[in-house]
Design a protein around this motif. Structure first.
Motif, PDB file in Angstrom:
ATOM      1  N   LEU A   1      -4.222   9.653   2.020  1.00  0.00           N
ATOM      2  CA  LEU A   1      -4.040   9.252   3.621  1.00  0.00           C
ATOM      3  C   LEU A   1      -3.541   7.682   3.672  1.00  0.00           C
ATOM      4  O   LEU A   1      -4.344   7.028   3.277  1.00  0.00           O
ATOM      5  CB  LEU A   1      -5.342   9.722   4.187  1.00  0.00           C
ATOM      6  N   ASP A   2      -2.480   7.806   4.036  1.00  0.00           N
ATOM      7  CA  ASP A   2      -1.930   6.295   4.324  1.00  0.00           C
ATOM      8  C   ASP A   2      -1.999   5.918   5.672  1.00  0.00           C
ATOM      9  O   ASP A   2      -1.244   6.588   6.879  1.00  0.00           O
ATOM     10  CB  ASP A   2      -0.418   6.241   3.686  1.00  0.00           C
ATOM     11  N   GLU A   3      -2.766   5.248   6.148  1.00  0.00           N
ATOM     12  CA  GLU A   3      -3.306   4.799   7.487  1.00  0.00           C
ATOM     13  C   GLU A   3      -3.425   5.957   8.510  1.00  0.00           C
ATOM     14  O   GLU A   3      -2.509   6.153   9.575  1.00  0.00           O
ATOM     15  CB  GLU A   3      -2.148   3.845   8.077  1.00  0.00           C
ATOM     16  N   PRO A   4      -4.158   6.871   8.168  1.00  0.00           N
ATOM     17  CA  PRO A   4      -4.406   8.022   8.818  1.00  0.00           C
ATOM     18  C   PRO A   4      -4.755   8.109  10.490  1.00  0.00           C
ATOM     19  O   PRO A   4      -4.696   8.637  11.145  1.00  0.00           O
ATOM     20  CB  PRO A   4      -5.524   9.008   8.131  1.00  0.00           C
TER      21      PRO A   4
ATOM     22  N   PRO B   1       1.253  10.964   4.901  1.00  0.00           N
ATOM     23  CA  PRO B   1       2.001   9.660   5.046  1.00  0.00           C
ATOM     24  C   PRO B   1       1.741   8.947   6.225  1.00  0.00           C
ATOM     25  O   PRO B   1       1.206   9.469   7.146  1.00  0.00           O
ATOM     26  CB  PRO B   1       3.342  10.434   4.920  1.00  0.00           C
ATOM     27  N   GLN B   2       2.225   7.699   5.937  1.00  0.00           N
ATOM     28  CA  GLN B   2       1.790   6.736   7.264  1.00  0.00           C
ATOM     29  C   GLN B   2       2.892   7.084   8.500  1.00  0.00           C
ATOM     30  O   GLN B   2       2.183   7.128   9.429  1.00  0.00           O
ATOM     31  CB  GLN B   2       2.325   5.388   6.723  1.00  0.00           C
ATOM     32  N   GLU B   3       3.960   7.568   8.488  1.00  0.00           N
ATOM     33  CA  GLU B   3       4.988   7.959   9.462  1.00  0.00           C
ATOM     34  C   GLU B   3       5.000   9.490   9.546  1.00  0.00           C
ATOM     35  O   GLU B   3       4.793  10.184   8.396  1.00  0.00           O
ATOM     36  CB  GLU B   3       6.140   7.424   9.246  1.00  0.00           C
TER      37      GLU B   3
ATOM     38  N   LYS C   1       1.070  -1.148   0.038  1.00  0.00           N
ATOM     39  CA  LYS C   1      -0.033  -0.106  -0.003  1.00  0.00           C
ATOM     40  C   LYS C   1       0.945   1.332  -0.147  1.00  0.00           C
ATOM     41  O   LYS C   1       0.671   1.948  -0.819  1.00  0.00           O
ATOM     42  CB  LYS C   1      -0.877   0.054   1.304  1.00  0.00           C
ATOM     43  N   SER C   2       1.653   1.225   0.908  1.00  0.00           N
ATOM     44  CA  SER C   2       2.585   2.380   1.196  1.00  0.00           C
ATOM     45  C   SER C   2       3.452   2.636  -0.221  1.00  0.00           C
ATOM     46  O   SER C   2       4.080   4.002  -0.825  1.00  0.00           O
ATOM     47  CB  SER C   2       3.346   2.412   2.360  1.00  0.00           C
ATOM     48  N   THR C   3       4.107   1.429  -0.558  1.00  0.00           N
ATOM     49  CA  THR C   3       4.773   1.619  -1.791  1.00  0.00           C
ATOM     50  C   THR C   3       4.020   2.164  -2.893  1.00  0.00           C
ATOM     51  O   THR C   3       4.543   3.072  -3.754  1.00  0.00           O
ATOM     52  CB  THR C   3       5.044   0.250  -2.329  1.00  0.00           C
TER      53      THR C   3
HETATM   54 MG   LIG Z   1       2.064   1.029   4.922  1.00  0.00          MG
END
Ligand SMILES: [Mg+2]
Ligand SMILES: Nc1ncnc2c1ncn2[C@@H]1O[C@H](COP(=O)(O)OP(=O)(O)O)[C@@H](O)[C@H]1O
Lengths: 313, 258
Positions: free
Chosen positions: A159-162, A83-85, A43-45
């Motif tokens: 939104l990546d895992e917001p 982003p996720q982080e 997903k993040s990729t």
């Molecule tokens: Mg991810």
């Protein structure tokens, strides 16, 4: 119009690991789209490639008709990324984080300040505007990243895992906020581990596993098509064995309780007729809860194993 | 919004953020070179310098002023970019720039601009400190300023390259300690290379810092071990090479993108 179109998108990391094995995806304008998948699915990729953070190995990315290879800046201008982080400068005050991001998009400082004020107020961070961003709580940091992503008024918000690691109350108010943004016409794509989140927010869904899209449809259809309902039957009289009825797998829970898995399209009438033929009287019937979560478990049982293990980051 | 004005706003934003960063932590960025400089002047200029007598026809303290100023400019321009860009990688906020429609050259210009700004501020502070110890006489303002700015650009860019490759905080001190400082000390800050035996004079000519210090000294004092045009030409050549290399690194996403 198509907000996002991915064609045969591939990513092989420097380590030789193939994180995306040629994915195709289309998200319509104004959609609220969920990209669901277990940890490490890619997903993040995928999101990294769309937002220029990761170089793709092959394939095509188009955002509102702009091709990432030939018109990267147009693509970048359309996208707001959460982003996720956490990736802001920990020592920068909240207000500056947002104003500077606006500046990178070319928004003059005065206008940037006005917008920063608007979004920080909407996200309940205005009181914290002068705090260094590292002093914020986890939920506030997420909201700061949302304000930052919106400041250039993107047409596509990703939104990546917001809501990872955000407590339930804040999560719900974040959902409300995102719904509002979506209603204003902003296309939203989010990745999530929380199935409830996808179900409650999103109209379309893609499920990704091991770098491949294994499911892609709208939420309702997905439920209809794949969702097998389980009914719990309480019987008037005890039975010794579960009856065998074609098309309706039945298990005997105890002597007066049976569980039947019913494919939605089959309906339940023929089941009752057949039970009648077996001389079985049903006293009551209830629907065992079996929603997207259940479905997802079937699709990706491994994903769930991971999900239970995973502490909130 | 035209492309150019968008880039200008982005550049100003990066530059402003850089200036704010080193100003906020001025105790770590501006004060130390001022103190070091004062110590150099007291020890080498006053105490030891008076016994040395003249160098190239100048009082020793006057002779070392240009080199000392330039040394601060070099190390601060370099330090600003290497630590700021490395920490933006480390904290990942470099991603704020990567996702935005900012071309690589604007990113580079912003960071190098920040390094030059710090070089300039420190240069001015250090020059002011030197005024307490010597009567600074400037031979040519034009040359002084040109060398000052070019040197600053060169080392800010070098600091950028260092940051791109750095994977730890150790990596951002290795080059300054083991390369930059020796080159500067051996680049004729404290002596005229004419004092050296022939062989070592030739070796010194391979040291790029020598050219900058001599060009700068020419701007201030009007004397140089090296022809001025050669020095300026070399500095410009280095700048072009390092900028081109930095842009190539950024385009490839080395150390930033996977
Ligand atoms: Mg991810
Ligand atoms: N920079 C990288 N280098 C090598 N492998 C990576 C890198 N980033 C991610 N991966 C691998 O690619 C896969 C997909 O990761 P990611 O896209 O982060 O998954 P998700 O976001 O779905 O959890 C994982 O197996 C991960 O270990």
């Amino acid at each position: 119009m198509t907000a996002l179109k991915l064609t045969d998108l591939r990513k092989v990391y420097g380590s030789g690991f193939e994180a995306l094995k040629g994915i195709d995806l289309e998200v319509a304008e104004e959609d609220f789209f969920a990209l669901l998948g277990p940890n490490g699915a890619g997903k993040s990729t995928a999101i990294g490639i769309i937002s220029s953070l990761v170089n793709k190995s092959a394939g095509r990315v188009e955002v509102f008709g702009h091709d990432l290879d030939s018109d990267r800046e147009a693509v970048q201008s359309c996208i707001g990324l959460v982003p996720q982080e956490f990736n802001f400068n920990q020592f920068e005050p909240v207000l500056e984080v947002v104003i500077n991001q606006a500046g990178f998009y070319g928004i003059p400082r005065l206008e940037a300040r006005r917008r920063a004020e608007r979004y920080l107020k909407q996200l309940d961070l205005w009181d914290k505007r002068d705090s260094e961003s590292r002093q914020l709580s986890g939920g506030m940091k997420r909201r700061l990243m949302i304000a930052r992503a919106l400041v250039h008024q993107p047409r596509l918000l990703i939104l990546d895992e917001p809501t990872a690691g955000v407590d339930i109350e804040i999560r719900r108010s974040m959902w409300e906020f995102l719904r509002g943004i979506n209603q204003q016409g902003v296309t939203i794509i989010l990745t999530t581990h929380y199935l409830e989140e996808a179900e409650s927010l999103c109209r379309h869904i893609g499920i990704i596993n091991h770098g491949e899209i294994i499911e892609y449809s709208n939420m309702a259809e997905l439920l209809r098509r794949l969702h097998l309902e389980t009914f719990v039957l309480t019987l008037a009289e005890p039975v010794l064995v579960a009856p065998e009825i074609e098309g309706y797998p039945i298990t005997r829970v105890d002597e007066t309780t049976l569980e039947v898995i019913v494919a939605q399209e089959r309906g339940i009438n023929r089941l009752f007729a057949a039970l009648d033929e077996h001389g079985i009287q049903v006293q009551s019937l209830r629907n065992k809860q079996n929603r997207l979560e259940q479905l997802f478990m079937d699709l990706l049982s491994e994903a769930n194993a991971l999900r239970r293990q995973e502490p909130c980051p | 919004m035209s492309r150019i004005s968008r880039y200008r706003v982005a550049f100003n934003t990066i530059l402003f953020r850089e200036v704010l960063r080193f100003s906020r932590i001025w105790v770590q960025t501006i004060l130390p070179p001022a103190i070091t400089m004062a110590l150099y002047f007291i020890i080498f200029g006053k105490l030891i310098g008076e016994r040395i007598g003249e160098m190239d026809g100048f009082r020793y303290i006057d002779f070392i002023v240009p080199g000392l100023i330039l040394m601060s400019v070099i190390s601060n321009s370099y330090a600003n970019v290497v630590s700021s860009f490395y920490s933006s990688k480390f904290q990942r906020h470099v991603e704020e720039l990567i996702v935005a429609p900012v071309p690589d050259w604007v990113v580079l210009a912003g960071y190098v601009g920040g390094g030059v700004a710090r070089g300039l501020v420190v240069g001015i502070v250090v020059t002011a400190v030197s005024m307490f110890f010597t009567d600074l006489h400037i031979h040519s303002y034009g040359i002084t300023l040109t060398v000052f700015v070019l040197t600053s650009i060169l080392f800010a860019t070098a600091g950028f390259i260092n940051a791109v490759y750095a994977n730890s905080f150790d990596d951002i001190t290795i080059i300054p300690t083991f390369v930059l400082t020796p080159l500067t000390y051996l680049g004729g800050v404290f002596y005229s290379i004419q004092l050296l035996p022939d062989f070592w004079q030739q070796v010194s000519l391979a040291n790029p810092v020598l050219y900058m210090i001599n060009a700068f000294r020419y701007g201030l004092l009007g004397v140089s071990d090296i022809p001025l045009t050669l020095a300026l030409g070399l500095i410009v050549l280095f700048i072009v090479a390092l900028l081109a290399y930095s842009l190539w690194l950024l385009r490839r996403g080395v150390g930033i993108k996977s």
